[in-house]
Design a protein around this motif. Structure first.
Motif, short mmCIF file in Angstrom:
data_model
loop_
_atom_site.label_atom_id
_atom_site.label_comp_id
_atom_site.label_asym_id
_atom_site.label_seq_id
_atom_site.Cartn_x
_atom_site.Cartn_y
_atom_site.Cartn_z
N ASP A 90 9.58 106.55 -58.87
CA ASP A 90 8.39 106.40 -59.57
C ASP A 90 7.07 106.27 -58.66
O ASP A 90 6.05 106.55 -59.11
CB ASP A 90 8.08 104.90 -60.33
N GLU A 91 7.29 106.52 -57.39
CA GLU A 91 6.22 106.86 -56.32
C GLU A 91 6.19 107.97 -55.75
O GLU A 91 7.17 108.64 -55.67
CB GLU A 91 6.37 105.62 -55.10
N THR A 92 4.84 108.75 -55.66
CA THR A 92 4.72 110.19 -55.33
C THR A 92 4.36 109.92 -53.84
O THR A 92 3.47 109.40 -53.42
CB THR A 92 3.63 110.84 -56.03
N TYR A 93 5.08 110.86 -53.13
CA TYR A 93 4.76 110.84 -51.43
C TYR A 93 4.50 112.31 -51.07
O TYR A 93 5.33 113.03 -51.61
CB TYR A 93 5.87 110.30 -50.49
N ARG A 94 3.44 112.44 -50.40
CA ARG A 94 3.25 113.97 -49.57
C ARG A 94 4.13 113.73 -48.28
O ARG A 94 4.09 113.11 -47.34
CB ARG A 94 1.63 114.00 -49.42
N VAL A 95 4.97 114.77 -48.07
CA VAL A 95 5.59 115.06 -46.85
C VAL A 95 4.88 115.52 -45.66
O VAL A 95 4.06 116.60 -45.85
CB VAL A 95 6.92 115.96 -46.88
N GLN A 96 4.92 114.91 -44.58
CA GLN A 96 4.23 115.34 -43.59
C GLN A 96 4.97 115.27 -42.12
O GLN A 96 5.82 114.55 -41.95
CB GLN A 96 2.92 114.39 -42.99
N SER A 97 4.89 116.47 -41.74
CA SER A 97 5.71 116.98 -40.69
C SER A 97 5.13 116.41 -39.37
O SER A 97 3.95 116.80 -39.28
CB SER A 97 5.99 118.64 -40.29
N ARG A 98 5.65 115.71 -38.38
CA ARG A 98 5.09 114.95 -37.54
C ARG A 98 5.84 115.25 -36.03
O ARG A 98 6.49 114.63 -35.32
CB ARG A 98 5.12 113.38 -37.47
N PRO A 99 5.60 116.60 -35.43
CA PRO A 99 6.30 117.10 -34.49
C PRO A 99 5.92 116.25 -33.24
O PRO A 99 6.49 116.15 -31.98
CB PRO A 99 5.87 118.48 -34.10
N ASP A 100 4.68 115.72 -33.23
CA ASP A 100 4.30 114.65 -31.99
C ASP A 100 4.98 113.20 -32.11
O ASP A 100 4.91 112.65 -30.95
CB ASP A 100 2.67 114.37 -32.06
N ALA A 101 5.71 112.82 -33.09
CA ALA A 101 6.09 111.53 -33.32
C ALA A 101 7.81 111.47 -32.84
O ALA A 101 8.24 112.45 -32.71
CB ALA A 101 5.83 110.88 -34.72
N LYS A 102 7.98 110.32 -32.41
CA LYS A 102 9.35 109.91 -32.04
C LYS A 102 9.95 108.82 -32.92
O LYS A 102 10.98 107.95 -32.51
CB LYS A 102 9.55 109.76 -30.88
N ARG A 103 9.63 108.51 -34.35
CA ARG A 103 10.22 107.58 -35.15
C ARG A 103 10.98 107.86 -36.02
O ARG A 103 11.14 106.96 -36.87
CB ARG A 103 8.87 106.90 -35.79
N GLY A 104 11.50 109.01 -35.91
CA GLY A 104 12.53 109.42 -37.32
C GLY A 104 11.80 109.93 -38.47
O GLY A 104 10.80 110.94 -38.38
N VAL A 105 12.17 109.20 -39.52
CA VAL A 105 11.48 109.19 -40.73
C VAL A 105 11.07 107.91 -41.17
O VAL A 105 11.79 106.95 -41.16
CB VAL A 105 12.27 110.00 -41.66
N TRP A 106 9.61 107.88 -41.67
CA TRP A 106 9.14 106.45 -42.21
C TRP A 106 8.10 106.93 -43.46
O TRP A 106 7.53 107.89 -43.17
CB TRP A 106 8.60 105.72 -41.20
N ILE A 107 7.89 105.78 -44.19
CA ILE A 107 6.87 105.93 -45.15
C ILE A 107 5.34 105.23 -44.68
O ILE A 107 5.73 103.92 -44.21
CB ILE A 107 7.31 105.19 -46.66
N GLU A 108 4.61 105.86 -44.75
CA GLU A 108 3.15 104.88 -44.21
C GLU A 108 2.09 105.73 -44.91
O GLU A 108 1.91 107.04 -45.03
CB GLU A 108 2.97 105.22 -42.76
N ASP A 109 1.12 104.92 -45.47
CA ASP A 109 -0.17 105.39 -46.14
C ASP A 109 0.10 106.63 -47.31
O ASP A 109 -0.44 107.51 -47.48
CB ASP A 109 -0.91 105.96 -45.11
N GLY A 110 1.18 106.25 -48.04
CA GLY A 110 1.44 107.39 -49.26
C GLY A 110 2.23 108.38 -48.52
O GLY A 110 2.20 109.67 -49.53
N ALA A 111 2.64 108.71 -47.57
CA ALA A 111 3.37 109.98 -47.26
C ALA A 111 4.55 109.50 -46.41
O ALA A 111 4.78 108.38 -45.89
CB ALA A 111 2.46 110.57 -46.14
#
Length: 236
Positions: A90-111
């Motif tokens: 029921d929640e819509t999220y936009r996928v954001q590629s984060r090549p600069d990050a090292k946190r795996g995959v996470w949800i934040e600010d609707g993404a």
């Protein structure tokens, strides 16, 4: 052409186009079955063990009108890519590629943020969705099983196309991981359906009464899956 055990993968011509074809032999099959494979834009042909392949192909060729209609109704594919929107319960999220990050995959600010190199994004996102699906399916399965005094042996997620879930005789439940991208009422219904099989192994009246005891969404969910279920296989 590739063959493995009782499965053969090849192609056939339909209106001048090459369509992927998977031929599978099934000892339990009583008749020949043709299905659309939404993951490959292809066709699956199931044959009883005693039916010759030539007979199966002849049967397939007799279904060309139906095949054209069904293949033409396939919804567009939605690839996992930077910027694409996907729904999770029921929640819509936009996928954001984060090549600069090292946190795996996470949800934040609707993404949904996916760290690491861009060429690994699809695999990382898919693995994360499967893990989320297993976690949520396991929790809801245990919750509903407790309501009827049963225990779930284990929960497994797979990428099945013929069914959304199944229950083994020893109490193990198997689900399609793609349910994580379905509405929550559909998610709830499929879990109720499989948990009900811990008591009722068939689909008789007592089974449906038990499903209705475990969810209020059976009729609505079945209607949604009938219309929209195939599109879940077109995502990713």
């Amino acid at each position: 052409m590739a063959a493995r055990h009782n499965v053969k993968e090849l192609a056939f011509e339909l209106d001048g186009m090459s369509v992927p074809l998977t031929i599978r032999r099934n000892k339990q099959a009583r008749r020949m079955i043709v299905r659309i494979d939404p993951k490959t834009d292809g066709v699956k042909l199931t044959l009883p063990w005693y039916v010759a392949e030539s007979e199966g192909l002849s049967f397939l060729n007799s279904q060309t009108t139906w095949l054209r209609r069904r293949l033409g109704k396939l919804t567009p594919r939605i690839a996992f890519a930077d910027g694409v929107e996907i729904e999770i319960l029921d929640e819509t999220y936009r996928v954001q590629s984060r090549p600069d990050a090292k946190r795996g995959v996470w949800i934040e600010d609707g993404a949904i943020h996916v760290s690491g190199r861009p060429e690994h994004m699809v695999r990382r996102l898919t693995d994360w969705l499967k893990a989320e699906a297993k976690k949520k399916l396991s929790a809801l399965s245990d919750e509903k099983a407790a309501q009827i005094g049963k225990t779930v042996k284990r929960v497994t997620v797979r990428d099945t196309t013929s069914r959304w879930g199944s229950c083994t005789h020893d109490g193990a439940l198997n689900y399609s991981w793609r349910l994580i991208m379905a509405p929550s009422f559909v998610f709830d219904f499929i879990v109720a359906h499989e948990v009900a099989h811990l008591i009722e192994r068939n689909h008789g009246p007592n089974f449906h009464l038990l499903v209705d005891q475990l969810t209020d969404e059976a009729e609505r969910a079945e209607a949604w899956l009938s219309v929209h279920g195939a599109k879940l296989h077109r995502i990713g």
